[in-house]
Design a protein around this motif. Sequence first.
Motif, PDB file in Angstrom:
ATOM      1  N   ALA A   1       0.857  -1.187   0.000  1.00 33.90           N
ATOM      2  CA  ALA A   1       0.000   0.000   0.000  1.00 33.90           C
ATOM      3  C   ALA A   1       0.892   1.234   0.000  1.00 33.90           C
ATOM      4  CB  ALA A   1      -0.924  -0.003   1.212  1.00 33.90           C
ATOM      5  N   THR A   2       0.755   2.072  -1.032  1.00 36.59           N
ATOM      6  CA  THR A   2       1.617   3.234  -1.194  1.00 36.59           C
ATOM      7  C   THR A   2       0.777   4.476  -1.421  1.00 36.59           C
ATOM      8  OG1 THR A   2       3.338   1.854  -2.205  1.00 36.59           O
ATOM      9  CG2 THR A   2       3.485   4.226  -2.578  1.00 36.59           C
ATOM     10  N   PHE A   3       1.009   5.519  -0.606  1.00 35.39           N
ATOM     11  CA  PHE A   3       0.315   6.788  -0.823  1.00 35.39           C
ATOM     12  C   PHE A   3       0.817   7.448  -2.092  1.00 35.39           C
ATOM     13  CE2 PHE A   3      -0.255   6.906   3.929  1.00 35.39           C
ATOM     14  CZ  PHE A   3      -1.632   6.825   3.899  1.00 35.39           C
ATOM     15  N   LEU A   4      -0.119   7.987  -2.881  1.00 33.32           N
ATOM     16  CA  LEU A   4       0.223   8.876  -3.980  1.00 33.32           C
ATOM     17  C   LEU A   4       0.085  10.323  -3.507  1.00 33.32           C
ATOM     18  CD1 LEU A   4      -1.425   7.093  -7.037  1.00 33.32           C
ATOM     19  CD2 LEU A   4       0.824   6.737  -6.006  1.00 33.32           C
ATOM     20  N   VAL A   5       0.594  11.245  -4.303  1.00 31.93           N
ATOM     21  CA  VAL A   5       0.654  12.638  -3.877  1.00 31.93           C
ATOM     22  C   VAL A   5      -0.722  13.224  -3.631  1.00 31.93           C
ATOM     23  CG1 VAL A   5       1.394  14.954  -4.584  1.00 31.93           C
ATOM     24  CG2 VAL A   5       2.873  12.994  -5.007  1.00 31.93           C
ATOM     25  N   ASP A   6      -1.733  12.781  -4.361  1.00 27.54           N
ATOM     26  CA  ASP A   6      -3.075  13.358  -4.216  1.00 27.54           C
ATOM     27  C   ASP A   6      -3.874  12.738  -3.077  1.00 27.54           C
ATOM     28  OD1 ASP A   6      -3.607  10.864  -5.269  1.00 27.54           O
ATOM     29  OD2 ASP A   6      -4.747  11.586  -6.996  1.00 27.54           O
ATOM     30  N   GLY A   7      -3.278  11.843  -2.290  1.00 26.19           N
ATOM     31  CA  GLY A   7      -3.978  11.227  -1.172  1.00 26.19           C
ATOM     32  C   GLY A   7      -4.620   9.903  -1.493  1.00 26.19           C
ATOM     33  N   SER A   8      -4.622   9.502  -2.747  1.00 25.30           N
ATOM     34  CA  SER A   8      -5.120   8.177  -3.095  1.00 25.30           C
ATOM     35  C   SER A   8      -4.078   7.128  -2.697  1.00 25.30           C
ATOM     36  CB  SER A   8      -5.446   8.083  -4.589  1.00 25.30           C
ATOM     37  OG  SER A   8      -4.311   8.379  -5.376  1.00 25.30           O
ATOM     38  N   ILE A   9      -4.500   5.879  -2.655  1.00 27.39           N
ATOM     39  CA  ILE A   9      -3.636   4.786  -2.205  1.00 27.39           C
ATOM     40  C   ILE A   9      -3.502   3.772  -3.332  1.00 27.39           C
ATOM     41  CG2 ILE A   9      -3.332   2.945  -0.512  1.00 27.39           C
ATOM     42  CD1 ILE A   9      -5.123   4.647   1.379  1.00 27.39           C
ATOM     43  N   LEU A  10      -2.272   3.434  -3.671  1.00 24.39           N
ATOM     44  CA  LEU A  10      -1.996   2.439  -4.695  1.00 24.39           C
ATOM     45  C   LEU A  10      -1.771   1.099  -4.011  1.00 24.39           C
ATOM     46  CD1 LEU A  10      -1.410   2.148  -7.828  1.00 24.39           C
ATOM     47  CD2 LEU A  10       1.003   2.112  -7.157  1.00 24.39           C
TER      48      LEU A  10
END
Length: 564
Positions: A334-343
Amino acid sequence: MNVKLVLFAFLFGGLILLNDKTNVNALPALQARQDPGSTLGAFKIVGKSGVNAMHAVLVSPRKVVFVDKLENNALKRPDGLSALSSEYDLDTNTAKPLGIYTNTFCTSGSWLGNGTLVEAGGDKGDANYRSGIQTLRLYDPSVGDWVELEGIVPSNRWYPAMVTLPNGNVMILGGSTAATGVNRAEIDNPTYTIFPPPNGGPLTDTAFPFLSSLLPYNLYPMVHVIPNYEGKTQLFIFANQNGIAYDLDTGTTITTYPKIPGGIRSYPLTGTSVIIPLDPTDYYKPTVMICGGNKVYELTSPAEASCGRLELTTPNAAWEMDEFGGQGRVMPDATFLVDGSILFVNGAATGFAGYRKGGGANALWVNENPVFTPFLYDPFAKTYKTLAASTIPRMYHSVSTLIPDGSVLIAGSNPQGSVSLNVKYSTEYRVEIFYPPYLYSSTPRPNIISLQTSPINENRIPVSYGQEVTMVIQVKSDGGNQPVLKACIIHHGFITHSQNFSQRYVYLEITNFWADSSAADQYILTIKLPPNPTIISPGPSYIYVFNGDAPPVSGAQVLLQQAA
């Protein structure tokens, strides 16, 4: 080498500043932005890691350190032995060996508040490499290599967790005292260690019997600092299917949470966890999210297709469950993206974490059916989106981490006990970059020029909790309209075995914003940082300003500390 002098230098040498002369304006254009119509993102194989990426940690805007266990990696140290750690350069896509001489198998890591990386534990050595089972390793980015402090960890640590505490120290939690696939009582290590020791002197273990109650599935426990305005050191600690809120200052359990529905969530039925993005507009109310795992320790068992969300400070809170986008995963990242979504990326659709059994045509792979497609999760709409697929199986010993340009580095996979090539699931050295959909956006991307008058990629810029900092950005107008800006601070964490220790995402308040008359398309912002280190840990983080759905060219690296 004088261990005491080395330790003193690392812990009390003042701020550790990183000297990285990368010019973000000179970075190559992202491949993904050439196709503004794409909504699925894209993978690109960019280089080789040199060592298998069992652990990964971003140590500067354009460098990632990988750590592997003792095995015959192709990358060699100057003495001719196989490297166990490498530094990967994101500009040249090349790896160079680093100097680890003890076995790092199945350890963990986290950052000290002064900006030094700590990694602890390991396994037995051999004729060429020393035992690492009670070793603590320190990585100073200004030096660019490891120092190993052997024998100072008071007990054997195999599969421990680590977390950066609000005071800038790290906690080493749990694990076992010997190598194992599933923990058992005779090798259980239900204790924690604080480094550096709060009162000086040698490191000591403190009993933590909660972990023993979760046998046999209590390895690599999940641990997160719980935000609060009182500055208390309260931790969410979870393994198997159970979690508590624990007050480290008083040594008491303050909340026992309900059991999560579905399968087991911790090693080797491995799931992953995050605290969803924290926001000052709702007083940093924390919600933990735990996803994936498996119900049965059986290689043919389908992976758990559920996630649970739990509000940690709501009285009598219950788990809110979903179907994890409809795809079961064991060993997801689980990795945060810059816009707050989670990959959510990597993992297998069946089995559990561990090595294949046997070899040749009769080999049994205990994790099978790799999941090639990442999911993009919107933590506010609570929706999943299936993205473009990779072609590389990423299962046991895989990693994923956000890069400050908004892309994601993905590496690793080695579901076997030693380097094996040309088999069904080879030891994987290929490094991929995933370009998320927001990098295809036609919205102009901000370019952060400076923070507190300092260029953003020369040194870590010292900032303090509660401080208002000044940032200068350039961003082209979009149809004559002013940019619509948001800001956040992200601690990128330390990634291993589907856990990203101390990873945290916090929205920041933009308190002022005006056009800079001295330059075209240039703006000056003031941004307020979180009030205390329970919100986000002290140490290295990155501040981002994004325009609508477009991340900046690069985040601004900072060293976040308490005001003097």
